[in-house]
Design an enzyme around this catalytic site. Structure first.
Site, short mmCIF file in Angstrom:
data_model
loop_
_atom_site.label_atom_id
_atom_site.label_comp_id
_atom_site.label_asym_id
_atom_site.label_seq_id
_atom_site.Cartn_x
_atom_site.Cartn_y
_atom_site.Cartn_z
CD1 TRP A 21 -2.58 1.81 0.66
CD2 TRP A 21 -1.65 2.01 2.69
NE1 TRP A 21 -3.13 2.92 1.25
CE2 TRP A 21 -2.58 3.07 2.50
CE3 TRP A 21 -0.95 1.94 3.88
CZ2 TRP A 21 -2.83 4.04 3.47
CZ3 TRP A 21 -1.19 2.91 4.85
CH2 TRP A 21 -2.13 3.94 4.65
CD GLN A 27 4.72 6.66 -1.11
OE1 GLN A 27 5.43 5.84 -0.55
NE2 GLN A 27 4.02 7.56 -0.46
CG ASP A 49 -2.12 -6.86 2.94
OD1 ASP A 49 -3.15 -7.55 3.09
OD2 ASP A 49 -2.15 -5.61 2.83
CE1 TYR A 54 -4.51 -0.81 0.02
CE2 TYR A 54 -2.89 -2.56 -0.07
CZ TYR A 54 -3.85 -1.85 0.62
OH TYR A 54 -4.14 -2.18 1.92
CD1 TRP A 205 -4.55 -1.91 8.61
CD2 TRP A 205 -3.67 0.11 8.31
NE1 TRP A 205 -5.57 -0.99 8.74
CE2 TRP A 205 -5.05 0.27 8.54
CE3 TRP A 205 -2.89 1.24 8.08
CZ2 TRP A 205 -5.68 1.50 8.56
CZ3 TRP A 205 -3.52 2.49 8.09
CH2 TRP A 205 -4.90 2.60 8.33
CB SER A 206 -0.15 1.97 10.10
OG SER A 206 0.51 3.21 10.20
CB ALA A 209 2.54 5.65 13.77
N GLY A 285 5.81 -1.92 4.98
CA GLY A 285 6.03 -1.49 3.61
C GLY A 285 7.44 -0.98 3.49
CG ASN A 295 11.38 -1.96 9.20
OD1 ASN A 295 12.15 -1.44 10.01
ND2 ASN A 295 10.67 -1.25 8.34
#
Length: 332
Positions: A21, A27, A49, A54, A205-206, A209, A285, A295
Site C-alpha cells: 500500500w 511511490q 498483502d 492500491y 497495518w501501520s 504509524a 512497507g 524491519n
C-alpha cells in the site's frame, strides 16, 4: 523468521507481512518494488498483502510480477475488496455479490495466481445485506478462488455478526486487518477480545504509524525530503495526524528505550505490536530493500515487562484508544 497461526485455522503466516500500500505502482518504480519483494523473500517473509484499490489495481500487478517464479505453495498472498476501482461505476464498489465476484477474478488475473490464500472485506458495507456478502465470500472459497476469508477495520459487533453467518455457511472468518501501533490502540478494548473469543487473528497495518515511530520526524523541524510526510499523492494526508510537536517529542523519548533493547526504533514499534498474542502478523512497507531487511529483524523479538512499561510511560495519553474510531463509510 517466526510464524504464527492465523485465527483458529491451520494456516501459518510469517510474523512480518510485506505490504505494498502507498508504494508499489505509485511511490516507487517497479524495479525498486521488485527488489523490495526480493528482500522480503530473502528475509524469510512468506506473507504478502495487497488490495485491488492500491494504486487503482497497479499494486496487485506489480506484486504478481515480482512473485513470478516463486513456489506458489511457499507463499501466502492476501488481497482485499470493497473500494472502487476502474471506471467507478455504480456497482464498482462495496460488498455486493456482483462486486465481490467480479473483483476476485480481476485480482487473480493481476496477481497471476489461481487463488489467494486470504480474501478480505476491506471495509464493512452498510448498504449491502451482510447475508449477501457472506454468501458471496463462502462461494469464493468453495470455488477455490480463496482459501480463507477475513475482514479489515470491522467493529467487534460486525465481526461477531459476520462470523455467525460464516459458520452457518460452513466457512469461518480467520482474520481482521486493523490499524494498530503504540499510538493507535483503538482495537484493544473491544475488537481484540471479541476476535480472541471467535478465533480471529489481527494482521495489523501501520505498526510504525506511517513512519513516525522511526523517529525520523523531529519536533519543530520540516520533514526530511522524500519522506512520506512530503508526499502529496496520499502519504502526507495519512501521516498528518501524527505530526504534532507533542507526539514527535514523545517519540524521540522512545529512542533510549529502543537502544536499551538493542533495537532500532522501527524494530521496537513492530515488536511492540507482535507482543499482543492476538496479532498474527505486522505489515511492513518499504521504498528501499534495506528497510525490509532491517524491519523484518523484529520477528521473534520478545520485549520484557520493563521495556513495555517504559513505552507506556512515554506514550501515555497520546495513544488513541477510542473504539468508536473503528468505522466504515456509511455509503459506498
Amino acid at each position: 523468521m517466526e510464524f504464527r497461526h492465523l485465527g483458529r485455522s491451520g494456516l501459518r503466516i510469517s510474523e512480518i507481512t510485506y505490504g505494498n500500500w502507498l508504494t508499489h505502482g505509485s511511490q516507487v518504480e517497479n524495479d525498486v518494488a521488485a527488489r523490495c519483494v526480493r528482500a522480503a523473500l530473502e528475509a524469510g517473509i512468506t506473507s504478502f498483502d495487497t488490495a485491488d484499490v492500491y494504486a487503482n489495481t497497479v499494486a496487485e500487478e506489480v506484486l504478481g510480477a515480482a512473485l513470478q517464479g516463486e513456489r506458489r505453495e511457499s507463499l501466502e498472498i492476501f488481497t482485499k475488496v470493497y473500494w472502487p476501482t476502474g471506471p467507478r461505476g455504480h456497482n464498482d464498489s462495496g460488498l455486493s455479490r456482483k462486486h465481490i465476484m467480479e473483483s476476485v477474478e480481476g485480482s487473480l488475473g493481476r496477481l497471476r495466481t489461481d487463488y489467494v490464500d486470504l480474501y478480505q472485506a476491506h471495509r464493512y458495507d452498510h448498504t449491502t445485506p451482510l447475508e449477501e456478502t457472506m454468501q458471496a465470500f463462502a462461494d469464493v472459497v468453495r470455488q477455490g478462488k480463496a482459501l480463507y476469508i477475513g475482514v479489515s477495520e470491522w467493529t467487534a459487533e460486525q465481526i461477531r455478526a459476520g462470523q455467525a453467518l460464516a459458520r452457518e455457511l460452513g466457512v469461518h472468518l480467520i482474520s481482521n486487518q486493523p490499524q494498530y501501533s503504540m499510538l493507535w490502540r483503538v482495537v484493544e478494548s473491544d475488537v481484540v477480545p471479541a476476535c480472541r473469543e471467535l478465533g480471529v487473528s489481527q494482521i495489523v497495518w501501520s505498526p510504525i504509524a506511517q513512519g513516525v515511530l522511526t523517529g525520523k520526524y523531529r519536533p519543530g523541524q520540516a520533514p526530511p525530503a522524500g519522506t512520506r510526510a512530503t508526499d502529496e499523492r496520499g502519504g502526507a494526508d495519512m501521516i498528518r495526524r501524527w505530526m504534532s510537536d507533542d507526539v514527535l517529542t514523545a517519540v524521540q523519548r522512545l529512542r533510549p528505550v529502543a537502544e536499551d533493547a538493542g533495537l532500532t526504533m522501527a524494530q521496537l514499534a513492530i515488536a511492540w505490536v507482535l507482543r499482543n498474542e492476538n496479532v498474527a502478523s505486522a505489515i511492513i512497507g518499504a521504498s528501499r530493500p534495506e528497510q525490509v531487511a532491517s524491519n523484518a529483524a523484529a520477528a521473534g523479538v520478545v520485549l520484557d515487562a520493563e521495556i513495555m512499561r517504559r513505552v507506556d510511560d512515554v506514550v501515555g495519553s497520546l495513544a488513541e484508544r477510542d473504539p468508536a474510531l473503528t468505522t466504515s463509510p456509511a455509503t459506498r
